[in-house]
Design a protein around this motif. Structure first.
Motif, PDB file in Angstrom:
ATOM      1  N   UNK A  31     -14.371  -9.856 -26.264  1.00  0.00           N
ATOM      2  CA  UNK A  31     -14.954  -9.065 -25.185  1.00  0.00           C
ATOM      3  C   UNK A  31     -13.822  -8.514 -24.330  1.00  0.00           C
ATOM      4  N   UNK A  32     -13.821  -7.197 -24.155  1.00  0.00           N
ATOM      5  CA  UNK A  32     -12.828  -6.518 -23.333  1.00  0.00           C
ATOM      6  C   UNK A  32     -13.566  -5.820 -22.208  1.00  0.00           C
ATOM      7  N   UNK A  33     -13.241  -6.174 -20.969  1.00  0.00           N
ATOM      8  CA  UNK A  33     -14.004  -5.703 -19.828  1.00  0.00           C
ATOM      9  C   UNK A  33     -13.213  -4.743 -18.952  1.00  0.00           C
ATOM     10  N   UNK A  34     -13.933  -3.749 -18.446  1.00  0.00           N
ATOM     11  CA  UNK A  34     -13.369  -2.820 -17.482  1.00  0.00           C
ATOM     12  C   UNK A  34     -12.510  -1.741 -18.112  1.00  0.00           C
ATOM     13  N   UNK A  35     -12.034  -0.833 -17.262  1.00  0.00           N
ATOM     14  CA  UNK A  35     -11.263   0.306 -17.770  1.00  0.00           C
ATOM     15  C   UNK A  35      -9.933  -0.091 -18.421  1.00  0.00           C
ATOM     16  N   UNK A  36      -9.409  -1.259 -18.076  1.00  0.00           N
ATOM     17  CA  UNK A  36      -8.150  -1.711 -18.670  1.00  0.00           C
ATOM     18  C   UNK A  36      -8.373  -2.601 -19.887  1.00  0.00           C
ATOM     19  N   UNK A  42     -12.312 -14.358 -26.666  1.00  0.00           N
ATOM     20  CA  UNK A  42     -11.797 -14.173 -28.026  1.00  0.00           C
ATOM     21  C   UNK A  42     -12.100 -15.482 -28.749  1.00  0.00           C
ATOM     22  N   UNK A  43     -13.376 -15.665 -29.066  1.00  0.00           N
ATOM     23  CA  UNK A  43     -13.869 -16.942 -29.560  1.00  0.00           C
ATOM     24  C   UNK A  43     -14.228 -16.888 -31.039  1.00  0.00           C
ATOM     25  N   UNK A  44     -14.098 -18.040 -31.674  1.00  0.00           N
ATOM     26  CA  UNK A  44     -14.400 -18.218 -33.086  1.00  0.00           C
ATOM     27  C   UNK A  44     -15.468 -19.307 -33.200  1.00  0.00           C
ATOM     28  N   UNK A  90      -6.513  -6.361 -35.178  1.00  0.00           N
ATOM     29  CA  UNK A  90      -5.597  -5.889 -34.142  1.00  0.00           C
ATOM     30  C   UNK A  90      -6.105  -6.284 -32.757  1.00  0.00           C
ATOM     31  N   UNK A  91      -7.382  -6.043 -32.512  1.00  0.00           N
ATOM     32  CA  UNK A  91      -7.988  -6.399 -31.227  1.00  0.00           C
ATOM     33  C   UNK A  91      -8.029  -7.917 -31.074  1.00  0.00           C
ATOM     34  N   UNK A  92      -8.419  -8.618 -32.121  1.00  0.00           N
ATOM     35  CA  UNK A  92      -8.522 -10.082 -32.110  1.00  0.00           C
ATOM     36  C   UNK A  92      -7.188 -10.725 -31.733  1.00  0.00           C
ATOM     37  N   UNK A  93      -6.118 -10.344 -32.404  1.00  0.00           N
ATOM     38  CA  UNK A  93      -4.818 -10.961 -32.164  1.00  0.00           C
ATOM     39  C   UNK A  93      -4.315 -10.699 -30.745  1.00  0.00           C
ATOM     40  N   UNK A  94      -4.535  -9.497 -30.249  1.00  0.00           N
ATOM     41  CA  UNK A  94      -4.114  -9.157 -28.885  1.00  0.00           C
ATOM     42  C   UNK A  94      -4.903  -9.957 -27.856  1.00  0.00           C
ATOM     43  N   UNK A  95      -6.224 -10.039 -28.043  1.00  0.00           N
ATOM     44  CA  UNK A  95      -7.072 -10.777 -27.106  1.00  0.00           C
ATOM     45  C   UNK A  95      -6.782 -12.275 -27.154  1.00  0.00           C
ATOM     46  N   UNK A  96      -6.563 -12.825 -28.347  1.00  0.00           N
ATOM     47  CA  UNK A  96      -6.253 -14.254 -28.462  1.00  0.00           C
ATOM     48  C   UNK A  96      -4.959 -14.590 -27.734  1.00  0.00           C
ATOM     49  N   UNK A  97      -3.951 -13.748 -27.903  1.00  0.00           N
ATOM     50  CA  UNK A  97      -2.681 -13.984 -27.217  1.00  0.00           C
ATOM     51  C   UNK A  97      -2.870 -13.967 -25.697  1.00  0.00           C
ATOM     52  N   UNK A  98      -3.648 -13.023 -25.204  1.00  0.00           N
ATOM     53  CA  UNK A  98      -3.902 -12.942 -23.761  1.00  0.00           C
ATOM     54  C   UNK A  98      -4.658 -14.170 -23.267  1.00  0.00           C
ATOM     55  N   UNK A 101      -2.386 -17.144 -23.099  1.00  0.00           N
ATOM     56  CA  UNK A 101      -1.427 -17.009 -22.007  1.00  0.00           C
ATOM     57  C   UNK A 101      -2.095 -17.113 -20.636  1.00  0.00           C
ATOM     58  N   UNK A 102      -3.406 -17.313 -20.621  1.00  0.00           N
ATOM     59  CA  UNK A 102      -4.113 -17.431 -19.348  1.00  0.00           C
ATOM     60  C   UNK A 102      -4.549 -16.101 -18.785  1.00  0.00           C
ATOM     61  N   UNK A 103      -4.538 -15.055 -19.619  1.00  0.00           N
ATOM     62  CA  UNK A 103      -4.911 -13.735 -19.144  1.00  0.00           C
ATOM     63  C   UNK A 103      -6.400 -13.459 -19.161  1.00  0.00           C
ATOM     64  N   UNK A 104      -7.187 -14.441 -19.574  1.00  0.00           N
ATOM     65  CA  UNK A 104      -8.639 -14.264 -19.632  1.00  0.00           C
ATOM     66  C   UNK A 104      -9.206 -14.183 -18.223  1.00  0.00           C
ATOM     67  N   UNK A 105     -10.188 -13.330 -18.032  1.00  0.00           N
ATOM     68  CA  UNK A 105     -10.816 -13.142 -16.727  1.00  0.00           C
ATOM     69  C   UNK A 105     -11.709 -14.341 -16.434  1.00  0.00           C
ATOM     70  N   UNK A 106     -11.188 -15.309 -15.747  1.00  0.00           N
ATOM     71  CA  UNK A 106     -11.912 -16.556 -15.489  1.00  0.00           C
ATOM     72  C   UNK A 106     -13.155 -16.360 -14.619  1.00  0.00           C
TER      73      UNK A 106
END
Length: 111
Positions: A31-36, A42-44, A90-98, A101-106
């Motif tokens: 799930x990618x939220x917002x304009x950015x 990024x769940x399995x 491509x999207x999966x790997x980028x989101x998993x890394x974020x 790294x704690x970049x998930x929108x808590x």
């Protein structure tokens, strides 16, 4: 056979990316939220189930979120855009890394 698609949900300003099995169950979800396109999940499903079995589900969901809990055939009103495996990966790997790294929108946890 697995297939991949994405769908935009206006009410949440979120792109949902799915890997779905032959029965319509979500195997992996981003799930990618917002304009950015901030990663919200990024769940399995297999990892989620394993975490549930060993008692680390809260930790897993805090890091990666969760997958949808119903088959995609039961959803209405969202037009899927077909993806290739490479596009999904491509999207999966980028989101998993974020997420790692704690970049998930808590602030959206529990949604």
């Amino acid at each position: 056979m697995r297939h991949w698609f994405r769908s935009y949900w206006t009410e949440e300003d979120t792109w949902f990316y799915f890997e779905v099995d032959a029965d319509g169950w979500v195997a992996r979800q981003v799930e990618l939220q917002g304009p950015l396109g901030k990663p919200v999940a990024a769940a399995c499903l297999a990892e989620w189930q394993a975490a549930q079995q060993v008692g680390t589900l809260a930790e897993y969901e805090a890091t990666f979120g969760a997958t949808a809990e119903s088959p995609v055939q039961e959803w209405d009103g969202h037009e899927p855009h077909v993806l290739t495996l490479n596009e999904f990966e491509t999207v999966w790997l980028t989101a998993r890394a974020a997420c790692r790294a704690g970049g998930r929108n808590r602030s959206t946890d529990g949604a």
